[in-house]
Design an enzyme around this catalytic site. Sequence first.
Site, mmCIF file in Angstrom:
data_model
loop_
_atom_site.group_PDB
_atom_site.id
_atom_site.type_symbol
_atom_site.label_atom_id
_atom_site.label_comp_id
_atom_site.label_asym_id
_atom_site.label_seq_id
_atom_site.Cartn_x
_atom_site.Cartn_y
_atom_site.Cartn_z
ATOM 1 C CG ASP A 1 55.189 46.163 7.571
ATOM 2 O OD1 ASP A 1 54.513 46.354 8.602
ATOM 3 O OD2 ASP A 1 56.272 46.736 7.359
ATOM 4 C CG ASP B 1 54.899 52.212 9.537
ATOM 5 O OD1 ASP B 1 54.309 53.190 9.044
ATOM 6 O OD2 ASP B 1 54.712 51.820 10.705
#
Length: 257
Positions: A34, A36
Amino acid sequence: MSSLSTSESVLVKELFVSSKTPVQELENMLAVFDFDQTIVDGNSDIVAIDLINPTNLVPDRKDYPNNWTQYMQRVFDIIKTIKIPAEQIIDVVSLMRPNDGMPKLMRALYENNVDIIVASDSNTLFICNWLKHNKLSDTVSCIYTNPATIVDSVIKIVPYAVQNKCNRCTTNMCKGDIVEKHVLNNNTKYDKILYFGDGQNDLCPILKLTKNDIAFPRSGYILENLLKSHITPAKVMPWCTGEYIYEFLKSSNLISA
């Protein structure tokens, strides 16, 4: 022909035995990150929202239920009205601090021939420019995120997809589907998948992992809490820093130093 001395014979024997000793081969792995709160220590969209001043111009999230990309498009449009060019937003995002040890981890995975992909609900402009600024572009083979371009100094963002098959994920992106399709479309068979995330939209792909795989939820974030009430066949290893993950993978002989 002269015969070998005793010491020479021992040396030859040792070399022969050594050549027959099997060398442990590293597993063929896929690493899914991922963006963020995982690669970077923060949320790139929030960084953009924080540029809006006065704050009363920030759009109400409740006006855009279940449609984050539409909400962010409104944010970008408002930023244009207060005379902040798109390039400035990208520059600010590119300066976001990585989580401690993440660049080292990504570089080590790449140097160990691990296939690295990014699956994120951010956008192409933010992720690609951050990776470029931090000299990590070469480590990532694919980026799955919302496409974004600059048109008349405004960032224009569109959904990565439109889906309603997975009720665990948002309508614009199912990360479980992304990982499955990447594996299916890749000519390489992966022995192990490593998944690194922090949020609710990382739950779906982790629940689809196998007992050979490892899920790395960030400690203290929603994904770690969700995995306490959901069962995944994968091994679950909470993390605080990329350095911790690096040391774990090295001590587990999944990567070399």
